[in-house]
Design a protein around this motif. Structure first.
Motif, PDB file in Angstrom:
ATOM      1  N   SER A  28      10.048  72.156  97.732  1.00  9.66           N
ATOM      2  CA  SER A  28       8.616  71.845  97.794  1.00  9.66           C
ATOM      3  C   SER A  28       8.167  70.927  96.661  1.00  9.66           C
ATOM      4  N   SER A  29       9.012  70.716  95.662  1.00 10.76           N
ATOM      5  CA  SER A  29       8.665  69.790  94.577  1.00 10.76           C
ATOM      6  C   SER A  29       9.946  69.225  93.976  1.00 10.76           C
ATOM      7  N   VAL A  30       9.829  67.996  93.475  1.00 12.33           N
ATOM      8  CA  VAL A  30      10.969  67.306  92.870  1.00 12.33           C
ATOM      9  C   VAL A  30      10.526  66.713  91.535  1.00 12.33           C
ATOM     10  N   THR A  31      11.297  66.987  90.502  1.00  2.62           N
ATOM     11  CA  THR A  31      11.084  66.344  89.210  1.00  2.62           C
ATOM     12  C   THR A  31      12.119  65.241  89.058  1.00  2.62           C
ATOM     13  N   SER A  32      11.640  64.012  88.925  1.00  6.41           N
ATOM     14  CA  SER A  32      12.535  62.861  88.912  1.00  6.41           C
ATOM     15  C   SER A  32      13.202  62.672  87.552  1.00  6.41           C
ATOM     16  N   ALA A  33      14.231  61.853  87.575  1.00 11.71           N
ATOM     17  CA  ALA A  33      14.936  61.450  86.359  1.00 11.71           C
ATOM     18  C   ALA A  33      15.530  60.073  86.617  1.00 11.71           C
ATOM     19  N   TYR A  34      16.041  59.467  85.573  1.00 15.41           N
ATOM     20  CA  TYR A  34      16.572  58.105  85.678  1.00 15.41           C
ATOM     21  C   TYR A  34      17.998  58.134  86.218  1.00 15.41           C
ATOM     22  N   PHE A  35      18.222  57.416  87.327  1.00 15.90           N
ATOM     23  CA  PHE A  35      19.548  57.300  87.933  1.00 15.90           C
ATOM     24  C   PHE A  35      19.827  55.809  88.160  1.00 15.90           C
ATOM     25  N   PRO A  36      20.528  55.184  87.248  1.00 18.82           N
ATOM     26  CA  PRO A  36      20.681  53.721  87.294  1.00 18.82           C
ATOM     27  C   PRO A  36      21.531  53.207  88.443  1.00 18.82           C
ATOM     28  N   HIS A  37      22.386  54.072  89.029  1.00 15.03           N
ATOM     29  CA  HIS A  37      23.303  53.592  90.063  1.00 15.03           C
ATOM     30  C   HIS A  37      23.053  54.223  91.432  1.00 15.03           C
ATOM     31  N   LEU A  38      22.069  55.088  91.559  1.00 14.99           N
ATOM     32  CA  LEU A  38      21.836  55.807  92.819  1.00 14.99           C
ATOM     33  C   LEU A  38      21.446  54.835  93.927  1.00 14.99           C
ATOM     34  N   GLU A  39      22.148  54.945  95.077  1.00  7.39           N
ATOM     35  CA  GLU A  39      21.880  54.082  96.228  1.00  7.39           C
ATOM     36  C   GLU A  39      21.326  54.845  97.423  1.00  7.39           C
ATOM     37  N   LEU A  40      21.593  56.154  97.507  1.00  2.00           N
ATOM     38  CA  LEU A  40      21.136  56.949  98.650  1.00  2.00           C
ATOM     39  C   LEU A  40      20.570  58.276  98.165  1.00  2.00           C
ATOM     40  N   LEU A  41      19.360  58.641  98.689  1.00  2.00           N
ATOM     41  CA  LEU A  41      18.732  59.918  98.378  1.00  2.00           C
ATOM     42  C   LEU A  41      18.284  60.547  99.694  1.00  2.00           C
ATOM     43  N   ASP A  42      18.865  61.698 100.023  1.00  2.00           N
ATOM     44  CA  ASP A  42      18.580  62.383 101.290  1.00  2.00           C
ATOM     45  C   ASP A  42      17.810  63.665 100.994  1.00  2.00           C
ATOM     46  N   LEU A  43      16.537  63.697 101.421  1.00  2.00           N
ATOM     47  CA  LEU A  43      15.666  64.857 101.213  1.00  2.00           C
ATOM     48  C   LEU A  43      15.076  65.345 102.523  1.00  2.00           C
ATOM     49  N   ARG A  44      15.794  65.176 103.608  1.00  2.00           N
ATOM     50  CA  ARG A  44      15.296  65.576 104.920  1.00  2.00           C
ATOM     51  C   ARG A  44      15.082  67.080 105.031  1.00  2.00           C
ATOM     52  N   SER A  45      14.178  67.444 105.941  1.00  2.00           N
ATOM     53  CA  SER A  45      13.984  68.844 106.337  1.00  2.00           C
ATOM     54  C   SER A  45      13.650  69.736 105.147  1.00  2.00           C
ATOM     55  N   ASN A  46      12.668  69.310 104.357  1.00  2.00           N
ATOM     56  CA  ASN A  46      12.179  70.117 103.252  1.00  2.00           C
ATOM     57  C   ASN A  46      10.668  70.297 103.394  1.00  2.00           C
ATOM     58  N   ALA A  47       9.980  70.603 102.303  1.00  2.00           N
ATOM     59  CA  ALA A  47       8.532  70.833 102.351  1.00  2.00           C
ATOM     60  C   ALA A  47       7.814  69.949 101.342  1.00  2.00           C
ATOM     61  N   LEU A  48       8.218  68.705 101.252  1.00  2.00           N
ATOM     62  CA  LEU A  48       7.691  67.770 100.264  1.00  2.00           C
ATOM     63  C   LEU A  48       6.502  66.993 100.812  1.00  2.00           C
ATOM     64  N   PHE A  49       5.501  66.785  99.967  1.00  2.00           N
ATOM     65  CA  PHE A  49       4.300  66.070 100.369  1.00  2.00           C
ATOM     66  C   PHE A  49       4.360  64.588 100.028  1.00  2.00           C
ATOM     67  N   ASP A  50       5.261  64.197  99.160  1.00  2.00           N
ATOM     68  CA  ASP A  50       5.333  62.791  98.766  1.00  2.00           C
ATOM     69  C   ASP A  50       6.744  62.467  98.300  1.00  2.00           C
ATOM     70  N   LEU A  51       7.057  61.171  98.251  1.00  2.00           N
ATOM     71  CA  LEU A  51       8.336  60.739  97.717  1.00  2.00           C
ATOM     72  C   LEU A  51       8.434  61.135  96.252  1.00  2.00           C
ATOM     73  N   PRO A  52       9.640  61.345  95.751  1.00  2.00           N
ATOM     74  CA  PRO A  52       9.787  61.658  94.330  1.00  2.00           C
ATOM     75  C   PRO A  52       9.217  60.535  93.462  1.00  2.00           C
ATOM     76  N   GLU A  53       8.750  60.891  92.283  1.00  2.00           N
ATOM     77  CA  GLU A  53       8.243  59.896  91.338  1.00  2.00           C
ATOM     78  C   GLU A  53       9.313  58.834  91.093  1.00  2.00           C
ATOM     79  N   SER A  54       8.927  57.570  91.235  1.00  2.00           N
ATOM     80  CA  SER A  54       9.904  56.486  91.065  1.00  2.00           C
ATOM     81  C   SER A  54       9.550  55.558  89.917  1.00  2.00           C
ATOM     82  N   CYS A  55       8.370  55.735  89.325  1.00  2.00           N
ATOM     83  CA  CYS A  55       7.946  54.884  88.211  1.00  2.00           C
ATOM     84  C   CYS A  55       7.735  55.721  86.958  1.00  2.00           C
TER      85      CYS A  55
END
Length: 710
Positions: A215-242
């Protein structure tokens, strides 16, 4: 390195699939799923025994799975083996450090579905070449998993559906880590997901947290991440990206975010490299102007908003952006004829190449609005408008679509095709008009140039009127087998019982009359057609015709679906409650024991607490084949009839065929009209209690499931 190549290959396959996709009625998540939770590279069809009857080998792969406790150690295998499957062996403990001493050169290892609880601290220390490890559906704790990190080259770790809780804060900090690139924690209990606990591993390129009740995601810095799969959860918005104006995911290319609670973007978005955004099955009500513009998504190429049934408005320039190439709004139930959809909704996306709006509502849409919707899409190459409730298309409908190579208009109610409508499409090679209401195709419909450039033409399943006007098309049908090859059996004469169009004959001299005779003939033909229409309404043969269209064998669509899509089950079983005893005693043991298939059986495999309808729909979409056990009890069950209708709709869109078992000698009065139509248009398998006949029954069943056999 081998695992990195494997993951990148999967990404490439996904891109190709999305660009060249010809959508069916299946969920978009199925179409685009990276098969990160399943060892696809370990499956082979041509295998031979390489250790008694416990292991099968093919090239560099050894399959020692499904021994269910009979194999308690890893045997000595051929020296060239690099991929080992050791699942379903009831391996509850790896208690020795030398457990893998016979396979120290392997690069891929599958230990899933073993009930594994304990791993010896040094068990993985000698597996220096191990790159990919599958541990899903075991009962290991985070502490018990730690020994795998001694595999120095481990780059992909799959820990799906292990009932794991929150990731310990120090899990990745306590010891030197291998160069992990892929981590899959799908199906675990990660209500709050803190990515900071993973940030110490700066080599991640793919993170998968599907179905984690997050239901919530706390973001962090991932310099090489190319794919993020968060399907079928209870999230209201994309993870913080800035953060302080800097992107936390500078190389992120794909986000899978379907089946969450997303309704719109909040806050700043810093995803400079994002190309694929999957937002299907979210409660979005309005797609606002510039919601996906280049300021938010400067590199966006593919956008999925499928099955967003809550949509109430698509505003002007909703998808404006110069980079967008693929857009899908399939299964949204949007009325394109109403003010809900602005005429300029697709304006501002000049480089769009694929547009999918099938399974929406086009009832009553005006010619001007239809033409305006497509008018600005000058570079459109693939257009899907199937099951759109279109009654007609105007001569100017595609006048600005000269770049189209694929046009799908299947399952509509189009009765007439204007002459020359396709002449402006100089690049058109694939045209699908099947299951419309077309009675005649005039010779002026397709110019000679259009006929020469087409590579696939499907006008099957239409109620053709076989008379003099159809003779030219019949000649084309017979003389161009490669053009119509997949659909020959579905071309029938609606005005003649059981008459295939290619078998229709008529004396050509009978088609040549004087002017006076023509007037009399026209009057007679009009009267005859009127009477024929009344008769067709009275006798109601719609189901039989439709099933004759549907069950035409396993075509290219089905083969492509089996190769490209991810399935949870091989077979979906549908039976009445009264017949469950027969299924449990005879059918399930044969399918899962002898044939090695994974079957979906409602009492065993439906997810507890989930709506029955959702369980049925999701299980059908996640199965390769459908086996229906017909009986008089089946006819009386409303759930069985619902499953039958759902499976029929699925095979209609996928060029597939049902596998039907007739359990008893039910008379026609005991069956529903749908069941009678199925039994009357396809070959079924009859069960008899006589032991001498059973062997034949099982052979026929195996033949019908041959294409999905492991």
């Amino acid at each position: 390195m081998e695992t990195k190549v494997h993951v990148l290959h999967l990404l490439a396959v996904t891109v190709v699939t999305l660009v060249s996709v010809s959508w069916s009625a299946s969920d978009v998540d199925t179409a685009v799923t990276l098969r990160l939770s399943q060892p696809a590279n370990l499956r082979h069809t041509a295998q031979s025994a390489c250790f008694e009857d416990f292991c099968r080998c093919h090239n560099k792969t050894a399959d020692c799975s499904k021994n269910y406790g009979r194999l308690t150690y890893v045997p000595k295998l051929p020296a060239n083996i690099r991929n080992l499957t050791f699942s379903y062996n009831n391996l509850t403990k790896i208690s020795r450090d030398d457990f893998f001493q016979n396979v120290t050169r392997i690069t891929t290892l599958d230990l899933s579905d073993n009930g594994l609880e304990y791993i010896s601290q040094g068990a993985f220390s000698d597996l220096e070449d191990l790159c990919t490890l599958y541990l899903g559906r075991n009962i290991l704790t985070y502490m018990a998993i730690s020994p795998v990190f001694l595999a120095k080259g481990l780059s992909s770790l799959y820990l799906a559906y292990m009932d794991l809780g929150a990731i310990p804060k120090t899990w990745f900090f306590e010891k030197p880590m291998p160069p992990l690139m892929t981590l899959d924690l799908s199906g675990n209990r990660l209500q709050h997901l803190s990515l900071s606990v993973l940030s110490s591993v700066n080599t991640f390129t793919a993170l998968v947290f599907k179905d984690c009740r997050t239901s919530s995601v706390t973001s962090a810095y991932f310099p090489h991440l190319e794919l993020l799969d968060l399907r079928s959860n209870a999230l209201f918005d994309l993870p913080e990206s800035c953060r302080n104006g800097t992107s936390l995911f500078p190389l992120l290319r794909k986000i899978y975010f379907s089946e969450n609670k997303f309704s719109g973007f909040h806050g700043e978005i810093c995803l400079p490299k994002l190309e694929h955004l999957i937002l299907s099955k979210n409660p979005i009500t309005v797609v606002e102007t510039d919601m996906f513009n280049s300021h938010r998504f400067p590199s966006l190429k593919m956008l999925w908003l499928e099955s967003v049934v809550s949509l109430t408005k698509l505003e002007q320039f909703a998808f404006r952006g110069p980079t967008l190439k693929v857009l899908s709004l399939m299964f949204c139930g949007i009325s394109f004829s109403s003010d809900v959809v602005h005429p300029d909704v697709f304006a501002g996306i000049p480089n769009l190449e694929t547009l999918q709006i099938s399974h929406n509502l086009g009832t009553g849409i005006s010619e001007d609005k239809f033409n305006h919707l497509l008018g600005s899409l000058k570079n459109l190459k693939r257009l899907y408008i199937g099951i759109f409730d279109l009654f007609s298309i105007s001569i100017d409908a595609f006048i600005n679509s000269s770049s189209l190579t694929t046009l799908k208009l299947y399952g509509n109610k189009i009765s007439d095709i204007p002459g020359g409508i396709f002449d402006s499409m100089k690049n058109l090679t694939v045209l699908d008009l099947n299951r419309n209401q077309i009675q005649v195709i005039r010779e002026t419909t397709f110019s000679e140039a259009t006929r020469q450039q087409l590579r696939s033409l499907d006008v099957s399943g239409n109620p053709f009127m076989c008379d003099c006007d159809i003779l030219w098309f019949q000649n084309w049908l017979v003389s161009s087998p490669s053009l119509f090859s997949k659909h020959h059996r579905s071309y029938t004469c609606s005005n003649m019982d059981n008459m295939a169009l290619k078998s229709f004959t008529m004396n050509e001299q009978a088609c040549v009359f004087s002017t006076q005779t023509n007037k009399i003939l026209i009057a007679c033909v009009v009267l005859f057609l009127f009477l024929l229409l009344l008769l067709s309404v009275v006798f109601q043969y719609r189901w039989h015709i439709r099933l004759m269209v549907a069950f035409r064998g396993h075509g290219e669509i089905m083969r492509r679906r089996l190769m490209e899509e991810h399935f949870t089950y091989d077979v979906f079983l549908s039976c009445a409650e009264e017949d469950e005893d027969w299924v449990l005693r005879h059918l399930l043991p044969h399918l899962e024991g002898r044939q090695g298939l994974r079957a979906c059986f409602h009492k065993r495999d439906f997810l507890p607490g989930k709506n029955i309808l959702d369980n049925i729909v999701d299980s059908v979409k996640s199965s390769k084949k459908f086996v229906l056990v017909f009986s008089k009890h089946f006819a009386l069950s409303r759930w069985c009839q619902f499953e039958l209708d759902l499976c029929l709709g699925h095979v209609l869109d996928n060029d597939d065929a049902l596998v039907v078992i007739l359990l008893d000698d039910a008379s026609s009065r005991d069956l529903t009209s749908t069941m009678k139509a199925v039994l009357g248009t396809m070959t079924y398998i009859q069960w008899q209690e006589c032991p001498d006949v059973r062997a034949s029954f099982w052979r026929r069943l195996e033949l019908s499931l041959a294409e999905i056999m492991p």
